[in-house]
Scaffold this motif. Structure first.
Motif, PDB file in Angstrom:
ATOM      1  N   ARG A 147     -97.428  87.793  33.157  1.00  0.00           N
ATOM      2  CA  ARG A 147     -96.200  88.162  32.467  1.00  0.00           C
ATOM      3  C   ARG A 147     -96.350  88.142  30.951  1.00  0.00           C
ATOM      4  NH1 ARG A 147     -93.556  91.115  34.897  1.00  0.00           N
ATOM      5  NH2 ARG A 147     -92.203  90.944  33.111  1.00  0.00           N
ATOM      6  N   GLY A 148     -97.475  87.634  30.484  1.00  0.00           N
ATOM      7  CA  GLY A 148     -97.669  87.527  29.035  1.00  0.00           C
ATOM      8  C   GLY A 148     -96.719  86.535  28.388  1.00  0.00           C
ATOM      9  N   ILE A 149     -96.426  85.460  29.089  1.00  0.00           N
ATOM     10  CA  ILE A 149     -95.541  84.411  28.538  1.00  0.00           C
ATOM     11  C   ILE A 149     -96.354  83.132  28.336  1.00  0.00           C
ATOM     12  CG2 ILE A 149     -93.353  85.315  29.432  1.00  0.00           C
ATOM     13  CD1 ILE A 149     -93.656  83.453  31.851  1.00  0.00           C
ATOM     14  N   PRO A 150     -95.923  82.247  27.434  1.00  0.00           N
ATOM     15  CA  PRO A 150     -96.692  81.033  27.187  1.00  0.00           C
ATOM     16  C   PRO A 150     -96.737  80.109  28.401  1.00  0.00           C
ATOM     17  CG  PRO A 150     -94.956  81.315  25.524  1.00  0.00           C
ATOM     18  CD  PRO A 150     -94.727  82.356  26.570  1.00  0.00           C
ATOM     19  N   PHE A 151     -97.853  79.377  28.517  1.00  0.00           N
ATOM     20  CA  PHE A 151     -98.022  78.359  29.538  1.00  0.00           C
ATOM     21  C   PHE A 151     -98.028  76.997  28.845  1.00  0.00           C
ATOM     22  CE2 PHE A 151    -101.360  75.503  31.247  1.00  0.00           C
ATOM     23  CZ  PHE A 151    -100.660  75.055  32.352  1.00  0.00           C
ATOM     24  N   VAL A 152     -97.357  76.007  29.456  1.00  0.00           N
ATOM     25  CA  VAL A 152     -97.364  74.650  28.906  1.00  0.00           C
ATOM     26  C   VAL A 152     -97.736  73.653  30.001  1.00  0.00           C
ATOM     27  CG1 VAL A 152     -96.064  72.911  27.626  1.00  0.00           C
ATOM     28  CG2 VAL A 152     -95.474  75.318  27.355  1.00  0.00           C
ATOM     29  N   GLY A 153     -98.806  72.914  29.773  1.00  0.00           N
ATOM     30  CA  GLY A 153     -99.204  71.830  30.682  1.00  0.00           C
ATOM     31  C   GLY A 153     -98.497  70.552  30.245  1.00  0.00           C
ATOM     32  N   VAL A 154     -97.962  69.822  31.218  1.00  0.00           N
ATOM     33  CA  VAL A 154     -97.117  68.673  30.892  1.00  0.00           C
ATOM     34  C   VAL A 154     -97.646  67.422  31.591  1.00  0.00           C
ATOM     35  CG1 VAL A 154     -94.820  67.743  31.433  1.00  0.00           C
ATOM     36  CG2 VAL A 154     -95.033  69.980  30.349  1.00  0.00           C
ATOM     37  N   VAL A 177     -96.025  74.280  20.413  1.00  0.00           N
ATOM     38  CA  VAL A 177     -97.149  73.786  21.225  1.00  0.00           C
ATOM     39  C   VAL A 177     -97.183  74.490  22.576  1.00  0.00           C
ATOM     40  CG1 VAL A 177     -98.175  71.748  22.323  1.00  0.00           C
ATOM     41  CG2 VAL A 177     -96.959  71.508  20.154  1.00  0.00           C
ATOM     42  N   SER A 178     -98.262  75.217  22.843  1.00  0.00           N
ATOM     43  CA  SER A 178     -98.466  75.708  24.206  1.00  0.00           C
ATOM     44  C   SER A 178     -99.877  75.303  24.633  1.00  0.00           C
ATOM     45  CB  SER A 178     -98.263  77.220  24.287  1.00  0.00           C
ATOM     46  OG  SER A 178     -99.268  77.869  23.550  1.00  0.00           O
ATOM     47  N   THR A 179    -100.230  75.595  25.873  1.00  0.00           N
ATOM     48  CA  THR A 179    -101.483  75.091  26.426  1.00  0.00           C
ATOM     49  C   THR A 179    -102.395  76.258  26.761  1.00  0.00           C
ATOM     50  OG1 THR A 179    -100.160  73.327  27.406  1.00  0.00           O
ATOM     51  CG2 THR A 179    -102.414  73.529  28.197  1.00  0.00           C
TER      52      THR A 179
END
Lengths: 345, 157
Positions: A86-93, A328-330
């Motif tokens: 989707r071309g959206i940011p990914f965030v690992g938590v 902040v993204s991952t």
């Protein structure tokens, strides 16, 4: 699914508690295959609940650790694939940080901010960790369990006595009918860091107590009740639980709560904090809530709602929102991690 | 298992159990699997603390029970996997937690409630049985299923 960092649009948990109870505490929910089967339906039903679609998502988050690698990989890989497609940011938590954030999420939804710095106790079946929190991603570990987690002690005591899994809710409910001062279990004496926890000695003390009292008939009766009735009522449990067992449960629960609150008091005495946050599955314990809110702790105490006490994805999304707000993204190369670490990479 | 030999230790405290674990760690080689067997509160996690300390990969305080989390790793890359099968009832569940990969690694693998792996595991492996010998005395019985049994100095000779 979370909007604007504090509004929960949908929260779906693929809990297999029924399967769990059948085996007395087995772990299909931790198994990667069960995750693999659940992930697409869970995401789909969250989208439906929220009345939205993949196209409208602004970002996607997943838990990176700590946990079982195989299971983490399922969520992480799904989230990364969605991010890429989707071309959206990914965030690992981080799972523990998300538990703490669950409380901020709800406070914010009420229009409140938790005064920082805060003491945060994450207490569940797998964790008993005490942090000092200064802000997002700015926290310090003060202490943690050296052996069993508090929730694990509940589960093991429950199993020992013929009660179902998870042990917390049933022990909490029955403890109200017992005398908490009947059995004076001793508190753990910690060498080294006084803010560390230990529940293994208490577990063993309960075991010895059970061995030295003839409880086999009632334990058998409880096992039979569980076979006969899917979800026994409190009255049904009370019928197969003697007063001495109720006293045992009340004394055990009192000791666990005392262990937790003492560490919080000790940490609060060291100064610098303005509030206390208690999160994780054991935060649902009514005895703990009552004791923590009795005024004994000299700071405002914040608990999550019951729904957000146990593991859920809303807290993961909410924490990811905070991170994104700070830019902040991952990277998609991020790997899952098994054990607790202070600064996930 | 005709080649099986065993060594016996006795412990009267957590500290002694940790010290026994440290001693046993000297006998372990990369890839060794150690089954820890004993009832609730027998000292399995405490012995694991000693072994992890002896292997020099973590402090005993960092070694907690993996009952809920199933697998803990120590070292980077992991030099010790600390596994707990308390909540695992069937071989199918064993498979789903990825134990086969763990067992194939070069790390030392400590398995609490390890009796659940007996018969499923390729020999040789270590078996450590913990039990209560007297009110405050734990007996720790160590055996190795392989032919080239290492020599472990135990306190019973």
């Amino acid at each position: 699914m979370v909007e604007d960092g504090s509004k929960i649009l949908a929260s779906v948990v693929a809990s297999q508690l029924d399967v769990h109870e059948k085996y007395g505490g087995v772990v299909p929910e931790l198994a990667s295959r069960a995750h693999l089967r659940a992930i697409v339906p869970v995401v789909r039903s969250a989208l439906e609940q929220a009345g939205t679609s993949y196209q409208e998502l602004g970002a996607v988050a997943a838990t990176q650790g700590p946990g079982l690698i195989g299971s983490l990989l399922v969520g992480l890989t799904f989230a990364k694939a969605l991010s890429f497609a989707r071309g959206i940011p990914f965030v690992g938590v981080d799972h523990l940080e998300a538990h703490i954030h669950a409380v901020s999420l709800e406070a914010r939804a009420r229009g409140e901010e938790i005064p920082l710095p805060a003491l945060a106790l994450v207490v569940s079946g797998g964790h008993t960790h005490l942090f000092e929190v200064h802000g997002p991603e700015d926290y310090r570990l003060l202490g943690r369990t050296r052996d069993d987690a508090a929730g694990e002690a509940y589960d093991k005591v429950a199993k020992l006595l013929g009660f179902p899994y998870p042990g917390g809710p049933i022990i909490d409910a029955l403890a109200a009918y017992g005398n908490p001062n009947a059995i004076p279990f001793s508190l753990a004496r910690m060498k080294g860091n006084p803010l560390d926890f230990s529940f293994s000695g208490l577990k063993t003390a309960v075991l010895r107590w059970v061995e030295s009292h003839d409880l086999s008939a009632e334990i058998q009766a409880r096992r039979q009740l569980r076979e006969r009735v899917k979800r026994p009522t409190l009255e049904e449990w009370l019928q197969v639980t003697s007063q001495q067992t109720l006293d045992l449960l009340a004394s055990f629960q009192k000791t666990v709560i005392e262990e937790l609150l003492r560490r919080l008091e000790l940490a609060a005495e060291q100064g610098g904090v303005r509030s206390i946050v208690i999160s994780g599955g054991v935060a649902a314990n009514r005895g703990l809530r009552r004791a923590a809110e009795s005024g004994r702790l000299s700071f405002p105490v914040y608990f999550p709602s019951l729904a957000l006490s146990t593991d859920n994805a809303a807290m993961v999304a909410a924490l990811a929102f905070e991170k994104l707000k700070r830019g902040v993204s991952t990277p998609l190369t991020a790997k899952p991690y098994a054990s607790f670490r202070m600064s996930p990479s | 298992m005709p080649s099986e030999k065993s060594w016996v230790f006795h412990s009267q405290s957590e500290q002694e159990t940790i010290a026994i674990g440290e001693r046993l760690a000297r006998e372990l080689r990369p890839g060794d699997v150690v089954l820890l067997i004993g009832e609730l509160g027998a000292g399995k996690t405490t012995l694991a603390k000693g072994i992890v300390k002896g292997l020099g990969v973590a402090n005993p305080e960092e070694v907690a029970s993996p009952t809920f989390t199933l697998v803990h790793e120590y070292g980077e890359p992991p030099a010790v996997y600390h596994v707990d099968l308390y909540r695992i009832d069937t071989p199918a569940e064993l498979e789903t937690i990825g134990l086969d990969e763990v067992v194939r690694s070069d790390a030392v693998i400590l398995v609490e409630w390890g009796e659940r792996l007996r018969g499923l595991l390729r020999e040789p492996y270590w078996v450590i049985e913990l039990s209560r010998a007297a009110e405050d005395v734990r007996e720790i019985r160590v055996s190795y299923t392989g032919t080239a049994a290492p020599t472990v100095a135990s306190d019973s000779g």
